[in-house]
Design a protein around this motif. Structure first.
Motif, PDB file in Angstrom:
ATOM      1  N   SER A 108       0.812  -1.223   0.000  1.00 12.43           N
ATOM      2  CA  SER A 108       0.000   0.000   0.000  1.00 12.43           C
ATOM      3  C   SER A 108       0.839   1.262   0.000  1.00 12.43           C
ATOM      4  O   SER A 108       0.352   2.335  -0.328  1.00 12.43           O
ATOM      5  CB  SER A 108      -0.943  -0.002   1.207  1.00 12.43           C
ATOM      6  OG  SER A 108      -0.184   0.019   2.415  1.00 12.43           O
ATOM      7  N   LEU A 153      -4.016   9.775  11.528  1.00 15.04           N
ATOM      8  CA  LEU A 153      -2.999  10.091  10.523  1.00 15.04           C
ATOM      9  C   LEU A 153      -2.502  11.528  10.615  1.00 15.04           C
ATOM     10  O   LEU A 153      -1.300  11.791  10.438  1.00 15.04           O
ATOM     11  CB  LEU A 153      -3.559   9.825   9.119  1.00 15.04           C
ATOM     12  CG  LEU A 153      -3.826   8.349   8.755  1.00 15.04           C
ATOM     13  CD1 LEU A 153      -4.471   8.245   7.388  1.00 15.04           C
ATOM     14  CD2 LEU A 153      -2.524   7.553   8.792  1.00 15.04           C
ATOM     15  N   PRO A 184      -6.316   7.095  -0.173  1.00 14.86           N
ATOM     16  CA  PRO A 184      -4.945   6.825   0.300  1.00 14.86           C
ATOM     17  C   PRO A 184      -4.028   6.286  -0.791  1.00 14.86           C
ATOM     18  O   PRO A 184      -2.803   6.277  -0.620  1.00 14.86           O
ATOM     19  CB  PRO A 184      -5.164   5.791   1.406  1.00 14.86           C
ATOM     20  CG  PRO A 184      -6.589   5.938   1.819  1.00 14.86           C
ATOM     21  CD  PRO A 184      -7.323   6.346   0.579  1.00 14.86           C
ATOM     22  N   THR A 231      -2.569  12.953  -1.708  1.00 21.41           N
ATOM     23  CA  THR A 231      -3.554  13.049  -0.621  1.00 21.41           C
ATOM     24  C   THR A 231      -2.958  13.696   0.613  1.00 21.41           C
ATOM     25  O   THR A 231      -3.523  14.633   1.196  1.00 21.41           O
ATOM     26  CB  THR A 231      -4.097  11.654  -0.283  1.00 21.41           C
ATOM     27  OG1 THR A 231      -4.747  11.116  -1.434  1.00 21.41           O
ATOM     28  CG2 THR A 231      -5.094  11.731   0.870  1.00 21.41           C
ATOM     29  N   ASP A 232      -1.790  13.217   1.059  1.00 22.70           N
ATOM     30  CA  ASP A 232      -1.185  13.756   2.288  1.00 22.70           C
ATOM     31  C   ASP A 232      -0.834  15.227   2.144  1.00 22.70           C
ATOM     32  O   ASP A 232      -1.089  16.039   3.047  1.00 22.70           O
ATOM     33  CB  ASP A 232       0.063  12.949   2.647  1.00 22.70           C
ATOM     34  CG  ASP A 232      -0.274  11.548   3.127  1.00 22.70           C
ATOM     35  OD1 ASP A 232      -1.444  11.329   3.525  1.00 22.70           O
ATOM     36  OD2 ASP A 232       0.606  10.676   3.092  1.00 22.70           O
ATOM     37  N   ASN A 237     -13.552   8.346   2.671  1.00 19.09           N
ATOM     38  CA  ASN A 237     -12.434   7.597   2.108  1.00 19.09           C
ATOM     39  C   ASN A 237     -12.997   6.682   1.033  1.00 19.09           C
ATOM     40  O   ASN A 237     -13.903   5.885   1.289  1.00 19.09           O
ATOM     41  CB  ASN A 237     -11.743   6.786   3.198  1.00 19.09           C
ATOM     42  CG  ASN A 237     -10.456   6.145   2.721  1.00 19.09           C
ATOM     43  OD1 ASN A 237     -10.237   5.956   1.529  1.00 19.09           O
ATOM     44  ND2 ASN A 237      -9.580   5.798   3.657  1.00 19.09           N
TER      45      ASN A 237
END
Length: 514
Positions: A147, A185, A219, A224-225, A254
């Motif tokens: 992942s 997160l 994710p 995304t982050d 999500n």
């Protein structure tokens, strides 16, 4: 206005009134808006509810029918059948779809269905289940490590396996899981995500006339982050979203979850992270929710704020007008409610007065009836008394002659109410005390002042039936004082010897005395 509504409802058939009641119970819409919508839906409650929540475009069917041209069907995906009709008719009428906001579908995820096999089959399949769990536990670390591979190098099968490995939950539970994972997160933040499914958030925005900011993250994407840390959680963006003046509801999802994935498909999301602003578009339909702004991919905080602010400034006046209209409707409804309450109170007072008046009339009638019955009873009693007096006067022994030596001579002082004064008479020695009472009672008949009463005595025949006479006076001696009762077992000679002086005293009832 209230009288017109009452007239329209009264003219509806019982089936349509029931359909109107069901529709307003679910949607809470005003009756003035509900009846036209039901008429456009051919009084089908399910279609009307779908139009209320999914949105309704302007009714151009009449214009298309007036043109008497066949409306061509345009291939393409639309939210509902109503949206398809709107698109076709808009093209026929020369209107451009680009001038309208894209529809905001109401996504309701299917409830997770669990099937439990019979006990015998479960027992037979238990070894295979154990082997499957062992293989899943062995491959789970591999999937977790993969992942972290960038999206460009990640195989498609891995994305599908990641999405299928997440357990399907109810919308409220899915929203709670998203918030927990988001905080794990990215730590503590100032955003307040809606606690519920996307359909509930859309309904809340429509009901409260607010803007719904939908944020979809994946994710699997590398941006995304950076988008969340640098843009979404930027202090200026957080302050702008939390500003009460902007009326923003935030819903996040999500795409690994089933509901968020369905939302991304329905909202035609092609790039992540994805943000869109949804609100009520009253100019395009009284209940239509439209997408007023799309932001796809990573953007800077200033660009994000500018896009959201521009959409809010464009559509906020429309929401303000609807909000003012609703406030006026609420005020009118409250005024009607207060008027109805005042009318009900006045009606209750009038009813109470009418009831008291009826009770007073009934009480007066009852009192009159009792008085009439008492008067009739007293009249009957008086008739029986007079009949008894006439009969008793005929049974009184005549006064003994002077030659009777043992006769008892009595001097009776009559009461003032009788108006007779002092009376002297001789009685036989064997006469009873009751004979003395009878003599006093019938004195005016024995010694009448006119011949008419004498004739009444002579014509009287028989003792009255079912009548017991009671004397309204008593006889007593003066010295010593002794009251003599009207008894037939005691003679005058036994009590008074050869003579005596007696007085007559009227008896007074307790009620008369009071």
């Amino acid at each position: 206005m209230a009288s017109d509504n009452a007239l329209d409802i009264a003219q509806l058939s019982p089936e349509r009134q029931q359909a109107l009641q069901q529709y307003t119970d679910v949607t809470g819409q005003e009756i003035t808006d509900a009846i036209p919508l039901l008429e456009r839906s051919q009084w089908n409650v399910q279609i009307a509810i779908a139009k209320f929540f999914d949105g309704e475009g302007p009714d151009l069917v009449a214009e298309a029918q007036a043109a008497q041209n066949e409306v061509p069907r345009v291939a393409g995906r639309h939210e509902t059948l109503q949206e398809t009709v709107w698109s076709d008719i808009a093209q026929q009428a020369g209107l451009h779809r680009a001038n309208r906001t894209p529809p905001a579908p109401r996504v309701v995820p299917a409830r997770p269905v669990t099937y439990q096999a019979p006990s015998l089959i479960s027992l037979f399949l238990s070894p295979f289940r154990v082997v499957l769990r062992v293989f899943a536990s062995l491959f789970r670390p591999i999937i977790y490590i993969l992942s972290f591979i960038p999206q460009s190098l990640r195989p498609n099968a891995l994305a599908t396996s990641l999405r299928k490995s997440r357990r399907s939950l109810l919308p409220k539970e899915t929203a709670g899981r998203f918030r927990r994972e988001f905080e794990e997160l990215y730590g503590a933040h100032g955003l307040t995500f809606f606690d519920g499914g996307h359909a509930q958030a859309l309904d809340t925005a429509k009901k409260d006339l607010k803007f719904l900011l939908t944020i979809l993250i994946s994710p699997e994407h590398d941006d995304t982050d950076s988008f969340i840390k640098d843009t979404l959680l930027d202090p200026e963006v957080v302050a702008f979203i939390n500003d009460p003046a902007n009326n923003i509801i935030v819903w996040g999802g999500n795409v690994l979850d089933s509901e968020a994935y369905q939302v991304s498909m329905e909202y035609m999301c092609t790039k992540f992270p994805f943000s869109c602003l949804v609100c009520l578009t009253p100019k395009e339909g009284s209940t239509r929710m439209g997408i007023v702004k799309r932001i796809a991919g990573p953007v800077s905080p200033s660009v994000f704020i500018a896009g959201i602010r521009g959409a809010i400034e464009k559509y906020a006046p429309d929401l303000d007008s609807v909000r003012a209209e609703r406030a006026a409707q609420d005020m009118a409804r409250n005024l009607r409610s207060e008027q109805d309450s005042a009318y009900e109170r006045s009606l209750a007072i009038d009813r109470e007065r009418a009831r008291q008046k009826r009770e007073a009339a009934a009480a007066a009638a009852e009192a009159e009836r009792r008085a009439r019955e008492e008067a009739e009873a007293a009249e009957r009693k008086e008739k029986l008394r007079q009949q008894w007096r006439r009969w008793r006067a005929t049974t009184i022994a005549p006064e003994p002659d002077v030659s009777v030596k043992d006769a008892v001579r009595l001097a009776l002082n009559m009461s003032q109410s009788s108006g007779r004064g002092r009376v002297t008479r001789r009685f036989a020695p064997d006469a009873s005390l009751e004979d003395v009472y009878a003599f006093v009672e019938c004195y005016d008949l024995l010694y009448p002042e006119n011949e008419e009463k004498r004739g009444d005595v002579e014509e009287t025949a028989g003792k009255p039936d079912d009548y017991e006479h009671k004397y309204a006076f008593r006889i007593a001696s003066v010295m010593p004082r002794e009251v003599f009762e009207p008894t037939v077992s005691v003679t005058i000679a036994q009590k008074m010897g050869r003579g005596g002086n007696l007085i007559m005293e009227d008896l007074v009832d307790e009620e008369d005395e009071e």
